[in-house]
Motif scaffolding. Structure first.
Motif, PDB file in Angstrom:
ATOM      1  N   PRO A 114       0.829  -1.204   0.000  1.00 10.34           N
ATOM      2  CA  PRO A 114       0.000   0.000   0.000  1.00 10.34           C
ATOM      3  C   PRO A 114       0.870   1.263   0.000  1.00 10.34           C
ATOM      4  O   PRO A 114       1.941   1.291   0.614  1.00 10.34           O
ATOM      5  CB  PRO A 114      -0.811  -0.112   1.291  1.00 10.34           C
ATOM      6  CG  PRO A 114      -0.045  -1.034   2.161  1.00 10.34           C
ATOM      7  CD  PRO A 114       0.734  -1.952   1.256  1.00 10.34           C
ATOM      8  N   VAL A 115       0.401   2.279  -0.697  1.00 10.78           N
ATOM      9  CA  VAL A 115       1.097   3.560  -0.767  1.00 10.78           C
ATOM     10  C   VAL A 115       0.084   4.687  -0.639  1.00 10.78           C
ATOM     11  O   VAL A 115      -1.093   4.524  -0.947  1.00 10.78           O
ATOM     12  CB  VAL A 115       1.907   3.714  -2.085  1.00 10.78           C
ATOM     13  CG1 VAL A 115       3.116   2.786  -2.088  1.00 10.78           C
ATOM     14  CG2 VAL A 115       1.046   3.470  -3.299  1.00 10.78           C
ATOM     15  N   GLN A 116       0.576   5.828  -0.187  1.00  8.42           N
ATOM     16  CA  GLN A 116      -0.268   7.004   0.091  1.00  8.42           C
ATOM     17  C   GLN A 116       0.272   8.204  -0.672  1.00  8.42           C
ATOM     18  O   GLN A 116       1.487   8.444  -0.664  1.00  8.42           O
ATOM     19  CB  GLN A 116      -0.238   7.287   1.592  1.00  8.42           C
ATOM     20  CG  GLN A 116      -0.844   8.593   2.035  1.00  8.42           C
ATOM     21  CD  GLN A 116      -2.347   8.528   2.154  1.00  8.42           C
ATOM     22  OE1 GLN A 116      -2.867   7.566   2.704  1.00  8.42           O
ATOM     23  NE2 GLN A 116      -3.031   9.528   1.641  1.00  8.42           N
ATOM     24  N   PHE A 136       4.312   9.145  -4.058  1.00  5.89           N
ATOM     25  CA  PHE A 136       3.609   8.187  -3.209  1.00  5.89           C
ATOM     26  C   PHE A 136       4.597   7.626  -2.205  1.00  5.89           C
ATOM     27  O   PHE A 136       5.751   7.353  -2.541  1.00  5.89           O
ATOM     28  CB  PHE A 136       2.962   7.065  -4.036  1.00  5.89           C
ATOM     29  CG  PHE A 136       1.631   7.477  -4.612  1.00  5.89           C
ATOM     30  CD1 PHE A 136       0.449   7.159  -3.981  1.00  5.89           C
ATOM     31  CD2 PHE A 136       1.566   8.220  -5.789  1.00  5.89           C
ATOM     32  CE1 PHE A 136      -0.777   7.548  -4.491  1.00  5.89           C
ATOM     33  CE2 PHE A 136       0.348   8.620  -6.316  1.00  5.89           C
ATOM     34  CZ  PHE A 136      -0.832   8.281  -5.666  1.00  5.89           C
ATOM     35  N   ALA A 137       4.130   7.481  -0.982  1.00  8.77           N
ATOM     36  CA  ALA A 137       4.943   6.983   0.122  1.00  8.77           C
ATOM     37  C   ALA A 137       4.416   5.629   0.571  1.00  8.77           C
ATOM     38  O   ALA A 137       3.195   5.433   0.661  1.00  8.77           O
ATOM     39  CB  ALA A 137       4.888   7.972   1.287  1.00  8.77           C
ATOM     40  N   PRO A 138       5.324   4.699   0.865  1.00  4.87           N
ATOM     41  CA  PRO A 138       4.882   3.403   1.385  1.00  4.87           C
ATOM     42  C   PRO A 138       4.107   3.580   2.689  1.00  4.87           C
ATOM     43  O   PRO A 138       4.444   4.431   3.519  1.00  4.87           O
ATOM     44  CB  PRO A 138       6.190   2.652   1.626  1.00  4.87           C
ATOM     45  CG  PRO A 138       7.178   3.304   0.711  1.00  4.87           C
ATOM     46  CD  PRO A 138       6.770   4.750   0.664  1.00  4.87           C
ATOM     47  N   GLY A 143       2.654   3.564   9.862  1.00  5.39           N
ATOM     48  CA  GLY A 143       2.180   4.767   9.186  1.00  5.39           C
ATOM     49  C   GLY A 143       2.849   4.980   7.846  1.00  5.39           C
ATOM     50  O   GLY A 143       3.445   4.070   7.277  1.00  5.39           O
ATOM     51  N   VAL A 144       2.749   6.208   7.316  1.00  5.34           N
ATOM     52  CA  VAL A 144       3.314   6.568   6.023  1.00  5.34           C
ATOM     53  C   VAL A 144       4.787   6.879   6.214  1.00  5.34           C
ATOM     54  O   VAL A 144       5.149   7.634   7.109  1.00  5.34           O
ATOM     55  CB  VAL A 144       2.573   7.785   5.435  1.00  5.34           C
ATOM     56  CG1 VAL A 144       3.205   8.227   4.128  1.00  5.34           C
ATOM     57  CG2 VAL A 144       1.105   7.455   5.235  1.00  5.34           C
ATOM     58  N   ARG A 145       5.667   6.293   5.365  1.00  5.98           N
ATOM     59  CA  ARG A 145       7.104   6.563   5.442  1.00  5.98           C
ATOM     60  C   ARG A 145       7.497   7.682   4.503  1.00  5.98           C
ATOM     61  O   ARG A 145       7.111   7.761   3.409  1.00  5.98           O
ATOM     62  CB  ARG A 145       7.931   5.351   5.015  1.00  5.98           C
ATOM     63  CG  ARG A 145       7.920   4.267   5.982  1.00  5.98           C
ATOM     64  CD  ARG A 145       8.977   3.298   5.646  1.00  5.98           C
ATOM     65  NE  ARG A 145       8.481   2.383   4.596  1.00  5.98           N
ATOM     66  CZ  ARG A 145       9.147   1.348   4.148  1.00  5.98           C
ATOM     67  NH1 ARG A 145      10.320   1.109   4.591  1.00  5.98           N
ATOM     68  NH2 ARG A 145       8.655   0.553   3.229  1.00  5.98           N
TER      69      ARG A 145
END
Length: 145
Positions: A114-116, A136-138, A143-145
């Motif tokens: 998943p990525v954000q 996009f962040a992993p 949480g989001v990296r």
């Protein structure tokens, strides 16, 4: 400090919850990113701008190990360029987006993770204005990296 988006109409800005701006065909439901006036599937011109999902999955990725050629406008030079990861992110039921990935170590990535969506600094103009772009962040258990 003034911040501006890398281009108008690519993502919502400013926003604490940014979203990419795509288009959806009113005839067949096909999504595009970026927006475009005609549908690539059915040819309809009934395209409407829509906010795309802000989370998706990493479809695939590669590393950019050399300084990109024009029209790339990043701040790096041949002397200070550091590689980065470029990926394709699948936004569920919408579209696959080509994007920079915030994690630069490919060993920390896996297809399907998943990525954000995040908005990150891209370069600084001579007047100090910070140009922002999307990436996009992993997403991990912490949480989001």
């Amino acid at each position: 400090m003034t911040q501006v988006p890398i281009a108008e109409g690519v993502f919502t800005w400013p926003s604490d919850a940014p979203r990419l701006l795509g288009a959806r065909c009113g005839e067949c439901g096909t999504h595009t990113f970026p927006t475009q006036p005609g549908c690539p599937r059915c040819g309809s011109e009934a395209m409407a701008t829509v906010e795309l999902a802000d989370r998706g999955t990493l479809f695939t990725f590669t590393t950019q190990g050399f300084l990109p050629k024009e029209p790339y406008t990043g701040p790096e030079t041949e002397e200070n360029f550091a590689g980065f990861v470029v990926g394709y992110v699948e936004l569920p039921g919408e579209v696959i987006v080509e994007t920079r990935i915030t994690e630069s170590d490919p060993a920390q990535l896996r297809i399907g993770m998943p990525v954000q969506l995040v908005v990150v600094p891209f370069r600084r103009e001579p007047d100090g204005t910070e140009v922002m772009t999307y990436a996009f962040a992993p997403v991990t258990e912490s949480g989001v990296r």
